[in-house]
Scaffold this motif. Structure first.
Motif, PDB file in Angstrom:
ATOM      1  N   ILE A   1      20.544 -43.900  37.618  1.00 26.79           N
ATOM      2  CA  ILE A   1      19.544 -43.092  36.919  1.00 26.79           C
ATOM      3  C   ILE A   1      18.249 -43.129  37.736  1.00 26.79           C
ATOM      4  O   ILE A   1      17.772 -44.200  38.125  1.00 26.79           O
ATOM      5  CB  ILE A   1      19.292 -43.638  35.504  1.00 26.79           C
ATOM      6  N   PHE A   2      17.682 -41.955  37.996  1.00 23.85           N
ATOM      7  CA  PHE A   2      16.504 -41.846  38.849  1.00 23.85           C
ATOM      8  C   PHE A   2      15.323 -41.277  38.057  1.00 23.85           C
ATOM      9  O   PHE A   2      15.505 -40.599  37.041  1.00 23.85           O
ATOM     10  CB  PHE A   2      16.805 -40.948  40.060  1.00 23.85           C
ATOM     11  N   VAL A   3      14.127 -41.513  38.574  1.00 25.70           N
ATOM     12  CA  VAL A   3      12.925 -40.979  37.918  1.00 25.70           C
ATOM     13  C   VAL A   3      12.739 -39.493  38.222  1.00 25.70           C
ATOM     14  O   VAL A   3      12.023 -38.790  37.509  1.00 25.70           O
ATOM     15  CB  VAL A   3      11.670 -41.763  38.352  1.00 25.70           C
ATOM     16  N   GLY A   4      13.369 -39.027  39.254  1.00 31.47           N
ATOM     17  CA  GLY A   4      13.294 -37.618  39.632  1.00 31.47           C
ATOM     18  C   GLY A   4      14.651 -37.133  40.106  1.00 31.47           C
ATOM     19  O   GLY A   4      15.680 -37.737  39.793  1.00 31.47           O
ATOM     20  N   PRO A   5      14.681 -36.039  40.875  1.00 29.06           N
ATOM     21  CA  PRO A   5      15.947 -35.524  41.397  1.00 29.06           C
ATOM     22  C   PRO A   5      16.659 -36.597  42.213  1.00 29.06           C
ATOM     23  O   PRO A   5      16.050 -37.259  43.058  1.00 29.06           O
ATOM     24  CB  PRO A   5      15.513 -34.342  42.276  1.00 29.06           C
ATOM     25  N   PRO A   6      17.968 -36.813  41.971  1.00 27.21           N
ATOM     26  CA  PRO A   6      18.689 -37.866  42.677  1.00 27.21           C
ATOM     27  C   PRO A   6      18.990 -37.485  44.128  1.00 27.21           C
ATOM     28  O   PRO A   6      19.082 -36.297  44.464  1.00 27.21           O
ATOM     29  CB  PRO A   6      19.980 -37.999  41.873  1.00 27.21           C
ATOM     30  N   PRO A   7      19.147 -38.483  44.996  1.00 23.66           N
ATOM     31  CA  PRO A   7      19.506 -38.214  46.387  1.00 23.66           C
ATOM     32  C   PRO A   7      20.987 -37.875  46.503  1.00 23.66           C
ATOM     33  O   PRO A   7      21.759 -38.034  45.554  1.00 23.66           O
ATOM     34  CB  PRO A   7      19.197 -39.543  47.077  1.00 23.66           C
ATOM     35  N   ASP A   8      21.395 -37.410  47.673  1.00 24.68           N
ATOM     36  CA  ASP A   8      22.799 -37.112  47.943  1.00 24.68           C
ATOM     37  C   ASP A   8      23.508 -38.423  48.274  1.00 24.68           C
ATOM     38  O   ASP A   8      23.282 -39.028  49.319  1.00 24.68           O
ATOM     39  CB  ASP A   8      22.908 -36.129  49.109  1.00 24.68           C
ATOM     40  N   LEU A   9      24.367 -38.849  47.366  1.00 19.04           N
ATOM     41  CA  LEU A   9      25.079 -40.117  47.558  1.00 19.04           C
ATOM     42  C   LEU A   9      26.551 -39.915  47.899  1.00 19.04           C
ATOM     43  O   LEU A   9      27.289 -40.886  48.084  1.00 19.04           O
ATOM     44  CB  LEU A   9      24.974 -40.970  46.286  1.00 19.04           C
ATOM     45  N   ALA A  10      26.970 -38.662  48.010  1.00 18.30           N
ATOM     46  CA  ALA A  10      28.393 -38.375  48.230  1.00 18.30           C
ATOM     47  C   ALA A  10      28.888 -38.890  49.573  1.00 18.30           C
ATOM     48  O   ALA A  10      30.084 -39.169  49.733  1.00 18.30           O
ATOM     49  CB  ALA A  10      28.648 -36.871  48.118  1.00 18.30           C
TER      50      ALA A  10
END
Length: 314
Positions: free
Chosen positions: A229-238
C-alpha cells in the motif's frame, strides 16, 4: 532402522484401458499423520483398497509394517483399523452390539477408552443402527476403529455427515492417536482438516503422485501473496525478481512472489510505501495450484473443501 508403517513401490492399477493408479511410490513413517489429497478419480480410494488387500495391483507392491498387503493381508489387518467413507453396517444390531462385534473381529479393545469415545462423540449405543443418521453411523465407525488403539489408522473420508462439534472431537482423537505413537493415513476432501492434523501431505493427480512433503515444503513451491500500500501512485513492481504477478488497484499492488522476498524489499525502498502485508498460501491454494482451476471444488461446500464424494470411480 524401523520399517515404515506404509511402503508403496511402483504401485499401479488398471481397470481395462483405464489407469486408476500409475507407478505410485510412497512411504509413511511410524507415528506420523499423512494427508492424502486429490479430486474424485485421482486414485485415492484405489490406493486404500490395494493397501487393504481388497484389490490386486496390476504392478508394484505395498507393505504395512513390512507385511505384504496381498500375501499377508490377514497379518496386516491385525495391526490396522479402517474407517470407510460409507458406513454400511448391520441395521438390526444396536450400536453396542456393533461395537462388540467389531471389537471381536479386531481382537482387542481398550474398554475404558471405548467408553470415553462414546461420550466424546455423543453416541447412544442402545439404539439400533437403522435409527442412526448418516453422521451417527460414521461416529459409530470412528469409535469402533479408535477403541482398538491400532498401530495404523486408515481413514477414507471419515468425517462425512459429522457436524462441526463432532469434527472437533475427531481432530482431538487423531491428535491423541499421534501422541500415542499411532500412524494415521487420512484421505480427505476437507482441506482445513488436513491442514490442521497432518505432518505431511501427498497430492495425487490422475493416478500419479504430484507432490509429497510437509506443509512448509509445499508452500515453498507456491507463491507468497503480498499486498503493498502506497501513499501515492505505486511503482512498477512487475519486473522485480521473483514477482510472478502484479495487479494494481489504486494505491495498492497485489503481488505473487516466489523465492526470496529480499529483491522486493529492496525495490520498495524510497517508494512512499505505507503498508506491507504478506501471507503464506493455504492448503486449498496449494491444491488448486496443481489443478489450475476452482472447478474441482464442490460447489455445495464452503471454500475450504474440494469435491465431495465417497471415493474414486475408476
Amino acid at each position: 532402522m524401523a520399517v515404515p508403517a506404509i511402503r508403496i513401490e511402483g504401485l499401479s492399477k488398471r481397470y481395462g484401458a483405464a489407469a486408476a493408479l500409475r507407478e505410485l511410490d510412497l512411504e509413511v513413517e511410524r507415528g506420523e499423520v499423512v494427508g492424502y489429497l486429490g479430486p474424485n478419480g485421482a486414485g485415492k480410494t484405489t490406493t486404500i483398497r490395494l493397501l487393504l488387500g481388497l484389490a490386486r495391483p496390476t504392478a508394484g507392491r505395498a507393505e504395512i509394517f513390512g507385511l505384504d498387503c496381498q500375501r499377508q493381508a490377514v497379518a496386516a489387518h491385525r495391526r490396522l483399523a479402517y474407517v470407510p467413507a460409507e458406513a454400511n453396517l448391520w441395521p438390526s444390531l444396536t450400536g453396542e452390539e456393533t461395537l462388540h462385534l467389531l471389537g471381536r473381529v479386531q481382537g482387542r479393545v481398550d474398554l475404558d477408552y471405548r467408553e470415553e469415545l462414546i461420550a466424546r462423540f455423543d453416541l447412544d449405543p442402545a439404539k439400533k443402527v437403522r435409527a442412526y443418521s448418516k453422521g451417527t453411523r460414521q461416529k459409530l465407525l470412528l469409535v469402533a476403529a479408535l477403541m482398538t488403539r491400532p498401530e495404523l489408522l486408515v481413514l477414507d473420508e471419515p468425517t462425512g455427515g459429522l457436524d462441526p462439534l463432532m469434527e472437533q472431537a475427531f481432530r482431538h482423537s487423531v491428535r491423541e492417536a499421534r501422541d500415542r505413537g499411532q500412524t494415521v493415513f487420512l484421505s480427505s476432501h476437507v482441506l482445513s482438516e488436513v491442514e490442521a492434523l497432518c505432518d505431511r501431505v501427498a497430492i495425487l493427480r490422475e493416478g500419479r503422485l504430484a507432490e509429497f512433503g510437509t506443509l512448509a515444503q509445499l508452500r515453498h513451491l507456491w507463491a507468497l501473496t503480498v499486498e503493498a500500500i502506497f501513499v501515492g501512485p505505486p511503482p512498477d513492481l512487475a519486473r522485480v525478481p521473483g514477482v510472478t504477478r502484479a495487479v494494481v488497484d489504486g494505491c495498492q499492488v497485489h503481488l505473487q512472489l516466489q523465492g526470496s522476498i529480499a529483491p522486493l524489499i529492496e525495490a520498495l525502498g524510497g517508494t512512499g510505501l505505507r503498508g506491507l502485508l504478506s501471507r503464506e498460501p493455504s492448503l486449498e491454494e496449494l491444491f488448486l495450484a496443481h489443478y489450475g482451476t476452482a472447478d474441482h471444488l464442490d460447489r455445495d461446500q464452503v471454500p475450504a473443501s474440494v469435491p465431495a464424494g465417497a471415493g474414486d470411480r475408476p
